[in-house]
Design an enzyme around this catalytic site. Structure first.
Site, PDB file in Angstrom:
ATOM      1  N   LYS A   1       3.096   2.071   2.780  1.00  0.00           N
ATOM      2  CA  LYS A   1       3.265   2.498   4.172  1.00  0.00           C
ATOM      3  C   LYS A   1       4.665   3.035   4.455  1.00  0.00           C
ATOM      4  O   LYS A   1       4.835   4.111   5.008  1.00  0.00           O
ATOM      5  CB  LYS A   1       2.985   1.310   5.113  1.00  0.00           C
ATOM      6  CG  LYS A   1       1.625   0.696   4.985  1.00  0.00           C
ATOM      7  CD  LYS A   1       1.437  -0.458   5.939  1.00  0.00           C
ATOM      8  CE  LYS A   1       2.302  -1.662   5.615  1.00  0.00           C
ATOM      9  NZ  LYS A   1       1.936  -2.307   4.338  1.00  0.00           N
ATOM     10  N   THR A   2       5.657   2.262   4.080  1.00  0.00           N
ATOM     11  CA  THR A   2       7.029   2.622   4.422  1.00  0.00           C
ATOM     12  C   THR A   2       7.481   3.865   3.667  1.00  0.00           C
ATOM     13  O   THR A   2       8.165   4.736   4.229  1.00  0.00           O
ATOM     14  CB  THR A   2       7.980   1.447   4.128  1.00  0.00           C
ATOM     15  OG1 THR A   2       7.513   0.288   4.846  1.00  0.00           O
ATOM     16  CG2 THR A   2       9.400   1.763   4.563  1.00  0.00           C
ATOM     17  N   THR A   3       7.087   3.983   2.417  1.00  0.00           N
ATOM     18  CA  THR A   3       7.430   5.171   1.631  1.00  0.00           C
ATOM     19  C   THR A   3       6.881   6.426   2.293  1.00  0.00           C
ATOM     20  O   THR A   3       7.592   7.414   2.481  1.00  0.00           O
ATOM     21  CB  THR A   3       6.873   5.050   0.200  1.00  0.00           C
ATOM     22  OG1 THR A   3       7.481   3.931  -0.448  1.00  0.00           O
ATOM     23  CG2 THR A   3       7.149   6.312  -0.603  1.00  0.00           C
TER      24      THR A   3
ATOM     25  N   ASP B   1       5.569   2.722  10.643  1.00  0.00           N
ATOM     26  CA  ASP B   1       4.879   2.159   9.475  1.00  0.00           C
ATOM     27  C   ASP B   1       4.117   0.883   9.805  1.00  0.00           C
ATOM     28  O   ASP B   1       3.812   0.090   8.916  1.00  0.00           O
ATOM     29  CB  ASP B   1       5.860   1.924   8.309  1.00  0.00           C
ATOM     30  CG  ASP B   1       6.811   0.754   8.546  1.00  0.00           C
ATOM     31  OD1 ASP B   1       6.945   0.302   9.707  1.00  0.00           O
ATOM     32  OD2 ASP B   1       7.437   0.299   7.557  1.00  0.00           O
TER      33      ASP B   1
ATOM     34  N   GLU C   1       7.106 -12.469  -2.747  1.00  0.00           N
ATOM     35  CA  GLU C   1       5.768 -11.860  -2.769  1.00  0.00           C
ATOM     36  C   GLU C   1       5.061 -12.006  -4.113  1.00  0.00           C
ATOM     37  O   GLU C   1       3.884 -11.666  -4.222  1.00  0.00           O
ATOM     38  CB  GLU C   1       5.863 -10.357  -2.462  1.00  0.00           C
ATOM     39  CG  GLU C   1       6.250 -10.021  -1.045  1.00  0.00           C
ATOM     40  CD  GLU C   1       6.292  -8.516  -0.803  1.00  0.00           C
ATOM     41  OE1 GLU C   1       6.229  -8.108   0.369  1.00  0.00           O
ATOM     42  OE2 GLU C   1       6.396  -7.752  -1.790  1.00  0.00           O
TER      43      GLU C   1
ATOM     44  N   ALA D   1       0.812  -1.229   0.000  1.00  0.00           N
ATOM     45  CA  ALA D   1       0.000   0.000   0.000  1.00  0.00           C
ATOM     46  C   ALA D   1       0.841   1.273   0.000  1.00  0.00           C
ATOM     47  O   ALA D   1       0.326   2.354  -0.292  1.00  0.00           O
ATOM     48  CB  ALA D   1      -0.948   0.008   1.199  1.00  0.00           C
TER      49      ALA D   1
END
Length: 210
Positions: free
Chosen positions: A16-18, A85, A146, A14
């Protein structure tokens, strides 16, 4: 800044980390990132979910707890805001999807013992991306383990998140991130920053990106 502990959540892929990196930089905040790459069971889980789901989830819970516990006891004199995150409760949400009922009940007992020792975030930013968009992002970042995640699995995770947020009436910025480009479009990040300047009641507050 009205919120001292900001957590970003969302499905696999989605963004999140970015977004966490960008917000932490803009806000001069301490950054807490999930160390998923250190989980030795993750590639094995995607190959054989039934066999490796329980050790996978136990490892994640232990590592998340250790990281967030250390955060509580470590003070940064130069950074009063923390951006993370992941939400610790994601342990329970993923376990609900991945574990059979008997293993989930055991897992939940362990979760209930330890989660009370942690601080809950002041506000949750939830990035909602349709499954097709998640799959595009997953292919783009190209983590080998993944690449064969089924749509049904991502949909089940999505449903579990949205049900939890709705059921627990968490103070949440629910972001339509279907077309989000946080790295390439500064306006998208600015919309989030502007939203964080406002006071909110408990519950979901919907945010659209330009």
């Amino acid at each position: 800044m009205k919120y001292q502990f900001i957590t970003i959540e969302g499905n696999i892929g989605a963004g999140k980390t970015t977004l966490a990196h960008l917000l932490a930089r803009k806000l001069n905040a301490r950054l807490v990132l999930e160390e998923f790459a250190d989980n030795p069971f993750l590639p094995k889980f995607y190959e054989n979910p039934k066999q490796f789901a329980f050790p996978l989830e136990l490892f994640f819970m232990a590592e998340r707890f250790k990281q967030l516990k250390e955060m509580i006891h470590t003070t940064d004199l130069f950074k009063s805001i923390t951006v993370s995150d992941y939400l610790f409760t994601k342990c329970l949400l993923f376990a609900r999807v991945n574990l059979p009922d008997d293993e989930f009940r055991l897992y939940q007992r362990l979760f209930d013992i330890i989660h009370q020792q942690l601080v809950f975030p002041d506000i949750l930013i939830y990035l909602h991306v349709p499954v097709a968009g998640l799959q595009r992002n997953i292919r783009k970042r190209n983590r080998s383990y993944e690449q064969n995640i089924p749509d049904e699995y991502l949909f089940n995770i999505q449903e579990t998140y949205t049900h939890y947020i709705k059921q627990h009436n968490i103070k949440t910025l629910f972001v339509d991130a279907a077309n989000a480009d946080f790295l390439g479009n500064d306006q998208h990040v600015q919309v989030i920053l502007d939203a964080l300047e406002k006071d909110y009641d408990e519950g979901r507050h919907y945010i659209s990106l330009p």
